[in-house]
Structures are given as C-alpha cells and as structure tokens.
Write an enzyme that holds these catalytic residues in place. Structure first.
Site, PDB file in Angstrom:
ATOM      1  N   HIS A  19       0.844  -1.203   0.000  1.00 47.96           N
ATOM      2  CA  HIS A  19       0.000   0.000   0.000  1.00 47.96           C
ATOM      3  C   HIS A  19       0.880   1.254   0.000  1.00 47.96           C
ATOM      4  O   HIS A  19       0.642   2.200  -0.757  1.00 47.96           O
ATOM      5  CB  HIS A  19      -0.872   0.063   1.261  1.00 47.96           C
ATOM      6  CG  HIS A  19      -1.919  -1.007   1.363  1.00 47.96           C
ATOM      7  ND1 HIS A  19      -2.083  -1.774   2.493  1.00 47.96           N
ATOM      8  CD2 HIS A  19      -2.880  -1.409   0.489  1.00 47.96           C
ATOM      9  CE1 HIS A  19      -3.098  -2.611   2.310  1.00 47.96           C
ATOM     10  NE2 HIS A  19      -3.592  -2.419   1.102  1.00 47.96           N
ATOM     11  N   LYS A  43     -16.294  -8.921   9.527  1.00 46.32           N
ATOM     12  CA  LYS A  43     -16.566  -9.730  10.715  1.00 46.32           C
ATOM     13  C   LYS A  43     -15.426  -9.726  11.721  1.00 46.32           C
ATOM     14  O   LYS A  43     -15.628  -9.558  12.891  1.00 46.32           O
ATOM     15  CB  LYS A  43     -16.883 -11.177  10.295  1.00 46.32           C
ATOM     16  CG  LYS A  43     -18.311 -11.344   9.811  1.00 46.32           C
ATOM     17  CD  LYS A  43     -18.455 -12.444   8.787  1.00 46.32           C
ATOM     18  CE  LYS A  43     -18.507 -11.862   7.375  1.00 46.32           C
ATOM     19  NZ  LYS A  43     -18.003 -12.673   6.325  1.00 46.32           N
ATOM     20  N   SER A 130      -3.047  -7.568   3.094  1.00 50.33           N
ATOM     21  CA  SER A 130      -3.296  -7.388   4.536  1.00 50.33           C
ATOM     22  C   SER A 130      -3.776  -8.699   5.142  1.00 50.33           C
ATOM     23  O   SER A 130      -3.411  -9.059   6.261  1.00 50.33           O
ATOM     24  CB  SER A 130      -4.362  -6.313   4.764  1.00 50.33           C
ATOM     25  OG  SER A 130      -3.928  -5.079   4.271  1.00 50.33           O
TER      26      SER A 130
END
Ligand code: PNS
Length: 163
Positions: A19, A43, A130
């Site tokens: 990123h 979640k 990630s």
C-alpha cells in the site's frame, strides 16, 4: 489551475508496504491524494478504523499532499464530497483484475465522470496482502519487511507476540 484529487480507498487492515509503495507513487502523480479507510462491517478486523487511520497517518507523514480519512457508504458519494475525480486502486496480479474491473465498472455506472486509475505496486510486493499479513502474524510467522516497522510493532502488541 485545476487540481487533480485522487481517492485511494481500502480496508487497510493493516497498511502494508505494498500500500505504502502505491501511495508514494501516486503522491508523485496527483495533486492531492486521500487515503480513505472503509468503516466496514467486516466480521473479524484486526484493527479498528481509528487504529488503521493512526497507522496510516504515521507512515504517510512525510508526504505533504497525502491525507488520511475514513468513509462509509458509497465510495463515489464520498469521492464527490472530497472533490475527487479519480479513484485509485492497486493491481498486483491478473487475479485482482476481475474483482477490480467489476468495482470500476459499477462505480462508473454510478458516477460516469469518476475515473478509476489502476497502478502497479513494486514487483517485490506483488504477493502481499493485509489478509496474509494478519494470518502469518496470527500463526507466529515473521512479517518483517512486509509492513512498516511501526505497524509491525502494533501487530505484535495487538496479538501479544514477543520478538
Ligand atoms: O481493500 P479492499 O477491501 O479491497 O477495498 C474495497 C473497497 C473499500 C474499495 C470497496 O469495498 C468499496 O469501495 N466499498 C464502498 C461501497 C461501495 O461504494 N460499493 C459499490 C462500488 S463497488
């Protein structure tokens, strides 16, 4: 002169060196770059949106034309509210393309004047995500060199891993 504002949206849970590489490249290209963290109902996030913003703020501090923000709802609505006409997304491999194409075309359908621009991170980060960083860290593997040092420290603290 018209300024080109780009939005770089994502989950950034957490920000990786891939990123950061893209942010650095884009900061050379656009007048203003807004890194926008989706406040999403995922979640099992590792970091809260506020923690993600804090880490991003730290790692982009040296880039004066980059700011960090959060957004909810439709990306194109948020982008419009920031005066942006560019949505920036990174593409690592062909496997990313289908999902990115779908999103870009949906965003174009919603807001025809908004352009999605794809950029490539450095090849060294082409396998990095990630999700994998979270998984490797949770399972006790090394994430050195995959995320900025400050982020690595926070992951360790969050997962209570010692060096
Ligand atoms: O880092 P990610 O999880 O791949 O980022 C996905 C993101 C945040 C770019 C995408 O989920 C998004 O834009 N969500 C906002 C909701 C939206 O606008 N959906 C319709 C367009 S596809």
């Amino acid at each position: 002169m018209r300024q080109i504002v780009a939005i770089y949206p994502g989950s950034f849970d957490p920000v990786t060196n891939g990123h950061l590489d893209l942010i650095q490249r884009a900061s050379n290209l656009f007048d203003r770059l807004v890194v926008a963290v989706l406040v999403n109902p995922e979640k099992d996030p590792l970091f809260s949106p506020q923690e993600r913003v804090k880490m991003l703020d730290l790692v982009v501090a040296h880039l004066p034309n980059v700011e960090v923000d959060t957004f909810e709802g439709l990306l194109v609505d948020y982008a419009r509210s920031k005066g942006a006409r560019v949505l920036l997304r990174g593409i690592r491999a062909v496997s990313d393309y289908e999902y990115e194409l779908q999103m870009a075309l949906m965003n174009r359908q919603l807001e025809p004047d908004m352009e999605t621009v794809f950029m490539l991170p450095a090849e060294a980060y082409s396998y990095l995500s990630s999700r994998l960083v979270r998984e490797v860290a949770r399972l006790g593997g090394s994430i050195k060199g995959l995320v900025p040092a400050a982020v690595e420290e926070r992951i360790r603290a969050k997962l209570m891993i010692s060096k």
